[in-house]
Design a protein around this motif. Structure first.
Motif, PDB file in Angstrom:
ATOM      1  N   GLU A  99       0.824  -1.212   0.000  1.00  0.00           N
ATOM      2  CA  GLU A  99       0.000   0.000   0.000  1.00  0.00           C
ATOM      3  C   GLU A  99       0.861   1.266   0.000  1.00  0.00           C
ATOM      4  O   GLU A  99       0.488   2.271  -0.601  1.00  0.00           O
ATOM      5  CB  GLU A  99      -0.965   0.006   1.185  1.00  0.00           C
ATOM      6  CG  GLU A  99      -1.988  -1.108   1.152  1.00  0.00           C
ATOM      7  CD  GLU A  99      -2.837  -1.160  -0.109  1.00  0.00           C
ATOM      8  OE1 GLU A  99      -2.917  -0.162  -0.866  1.00  0.00           O
ATOM      9  OE2 GLU A  99      -3.434  -2.224  -0.342  1.00  0.00           O
ATOM     10  N   GLY A 100       2.011   1.208   0.658  1.00  0.00           N
ATOM     11  CA  GLY A 100       2.900   2.370   0.668  1.00  0.00           C
ATOM     12  C   GLY A 100       3.385   2.739  -0.730  1.00  0.00           C
ATOM     13  O   GLY A 100       3.354   3.910  -1.118  1.00  0.00           O
ATOM     14  N   THR A 101       3.812   1.743  -1.513  1.00  0.00           N
ATOM     15  CA  THR A 101       4.277   2.038  -2.875  1.00  0.00           C
ATOM     16  C   THR A 101       3.111   2.391  -3.787  1.00  0.00           C
ATOM     17  O   THR A 101       3.261   3.217  -4.686  1.00  0.00           O
ATOM     18  CB  THR A 101       5.102   0.879  -3.467  1.00  0.00           C
ATOM     19  OG1 THR A 101       4.350  -0.330  -3.355  1.00  0.00           O
ATOM     20  CG2 THR A 101       6.437   0.744  -2.772  1.00  0.00           C
ATOM     21  N   ALA A 102       1.944   1.787  -3.557  1.00  0.00           N
ATOM     22  CA  ALA A 102       0.768   2.152  -4.364  1.00  0.00           C
ATOM     23  C   ALA A 102       0.389   3.610  -4.112  1.00  0.00           C
ATOM     24  O   ALA A 102       0.077   4.357  -5.049  1.00  0.00           O
ATOM     25  CB  ALA A 102      -0.401   1.224  -4.055  1.00  0.00           C
ATOM     26  N   GLN A 103       0.449   4.021  -2.850  1.00  0.00           N
ATOM     27  CA  GLN A 103       0.179   5.421  -2.532  1.00  0.00           C
ATOM     28  C   GLN A 103       1.259   6.336  -3.107  1.00  0.00           C
ATOM     29  O   GLN A 103       0.963   7.452  -3.533  1.00  0.00           O
ATOM     30  CB  GLN A 103       0.069   5.615  -1.015  1.00  0.00           C
ATOM     31  CG  GLN A 103      -1.223   5.063  -0.432  1.00  0.00           C
ATOM     32  CD  GLN A 103      -2.439   5.804  -0.942  1.00  0.00           C
ATOM     33  OE1 GLN A 103      -2.968   5.491  -2.003  1.00  0.00           O
ATOM     34  NE2 GLN A 103      -2.887   6.786  -0.186  1.00  0.00           N
ATOM     35  N   LEU A 104       2.500   5.860  -3.143  1.00  0.00           N
ATOM     36  CA  LEU A 104       3.586   6.642  -3.751  1.00  0.00           C
ATOM     37  C   LEU A 104       3.304   6.873  -5.234  1.00  0.00           C
ATOM     38  O   LEU A 104       3.489   7.981  -5.742  1.00  0.00           O
ATOM     39  CB  LEU A 104       4.926   5.915  -3.573  1.00  0.00           C
ATOM     40  CG  LEU A 104       6.144   6.609  -4.179  1.00  0.00           C
ATOM     41  CD1 LEU A 104       6.463   7.895  -3.422  1.00  0.00           C
ATOM     42  CD2 LEU A 104       7.344   5.676  -4.165  1.00  0.00           C
ATOM     43  N   GLY A 105       2.838   5.829  -5.927  1.00  0.00           N
ATOM     44  CA  GLY A 105       2.479   5.986  -7.336  1.00  0.00           C
ATOM     45  C   GLY A 105       1.358   6.995  -7.519  1.00  0.00           C
ATOM     46  O   GLY A 105       1.410   7.852  -8.414  1.00  0.00           O
ATOM     47  N   ALA A 106       0.331   6.911  -6.671  1.00  0.00           N
ATOM     48  CA  ALA A 106      -0.790   7.856  -6.742  1.00  0.00           C
ATOM     49  C   ALA A 106      -0.321   9.277  -6.439  1.00  0.00           C
ATOM     50  O   ALA A 106      -0.712  10.237  -7.123  1.00  0.00           O
ATOM     51  CB  ALA A 106      -1.881   7.444  -5.754  1.00  0.00           C
ATOM     52  N   TYR A 107       0.519   9.400  -5.435  1.00  0.00           N
ATOM     53  CA  TYR A 107       1.043  10.708  -5.032  1.00  0.00           C
ATOM     54  C   TYR A 107       1.804  11.370  -6.187  1.00  0.00           C
ATOM     55  O   TYR A 107       1.595  12.544  -6.505  1.00  0.00           O
ATOM     56  CB  TYR A 107       1.966  10.528  -3.823  1.00  0.00           C
ATOM     57  CG  TYR A 107       2.579  11.792  -3.288  1.00  0.00           C
ATOM     58  CD1 TYR A 107       1.896  12.575  -2.374  1.00  0.00           C
ATOM     59  CD2 TYR A 107       3.850  12.196  -3.684  1.00  0.00           C
ATOM     60  CE1 TYR A 107       2.451  13.737  -1.861  1.00  0.00           C
ATOM     61  CE2 TYR A 107       4.417  13.352  -3.178  1.00  0.00           C
ATOM     62  CZ  TYR A 107       3.714  14.123  -2.270  1.00  0.00           C
ATOM     63  OH  TYR A 107       4.267  15.272  -1.772  1.00  0.00           O
ATOM     64  N   HIS A 108       2.700  10.615  -6.819  1.00  0.00           N
ATOM     65  CA  HIS A 108       3.494  11.189  -7.911  1.00  0.00           C
ATOM     66  C   HIS A 108       2.631  11.485  -9.130  1.00  0.00           C
ATOM     67  O   HIS A 108       2.893  12.456  -9.843  1.00  0.00           O
ATOM     68  CB  HIS A 108       4.681  10.296  -8.254  1.00  0.00           C
ATOM     69  CG  HIS A 108       5.824  10.520  -7.324  1.00  0.00           C
ATOM     70  ND1 HIS A 108       6.753  11.512  -7.515  1.00  0.00           N
ATOM     71  CD2 HIS A 108       6.171   9.911  -6.163  1.00  0.00           C
ATOM     72  CE1 HIS A 108       7.626  11.497  -6.528  1.00  0.00           C
ATOM     73  NE2 HIS A 108       7.288  10.535  -5.694  1.00  0.00           N
TER      74      HIS A 108
END
Length: 180
Positions: A99-108
């Motif tokens: 979930e952390g990397t998925a949120q990182l993708g969404a954030y960027h």
């Protein structure tokens, strides 16, 4: 109302859905479409395919892009050819890293792709929600993934454009955790 990613495993058909809670947080749920059977549970094959990514009709463009970016990271993890064996407990992907990397993708995606002035207020609101989320997996996971990503970026470890994302996503898919 559900939106999100639909993954299939060879041992069962699973639908991974995402919906918004009343307080605006994304909620993930897995649903087996085929009841488990003893014959299927003894199989050890672990191939995956992405069957669909679904969005709600009428969803604001900014939020739709954020959800797609988030779900495509999950799809990347599921489809990555050197994905760690999910039965290997030492490399099982943690919810925190996933979930952390998925949120990182969404954030960027939000940060770099939303440039229309009409959507800047929504962009700022969604970025702030990601940054301040107090959920252990989504919020703390995002902050840890961003820190790892920022370290990779600061080291100028990779020369190809976009390769920084590939490096962090590959590491999580292979090791099941964030790089240190």
């Amino acid at each position: 109302a559900n939106l999100g990613l639909t993954l299939s495993k060879t041992t069962s058909r699973t639908v991974h859905t995402v919906h918004l809670s009343k307080d605006g947080k994304m909620v993930h749920e897995d649903h087996d479409l085929v009841p488990a059977s003893p014959a299927l549970s003894s199989e050890t094959t672990h191939s995956f395919r992405v069957d669909a990514v679904a969005l709600l009709y009428g969803m604001p463009l900014t939020f739709a892009g954020e959800v797609l970016a988030h779900e495509f990271v999950h799809a990347y993890h599921a489809l990555y050819p050197q994905r760690a064996d999910p039965t290997d407990a030492s490399k099982a992907m943690s919810q925190f890293a996933s979930e952390g990397t998925a949120q990182l993708g969404a954030y960027h995606w939000l940060r770099d792709c939303v440039v229309n002035p009409r959507f800047l207020w929504l962009k700022r609101m969604r970025l702030r929600r990601i940054e301040t989320n107090d959920d252990p997996d989504y919020g703390d996971g995002f902050r840890a993934a961003k820190e790892a990503f920022d370290k990779i970026t600061a080291r100028r470890f990779l020369l190809l454009p976009g390769a920084k994302f590939n490096r962090i996503f590959q590491h999580v898919a292979e090791e099941g955790k964030l790089p240190e």
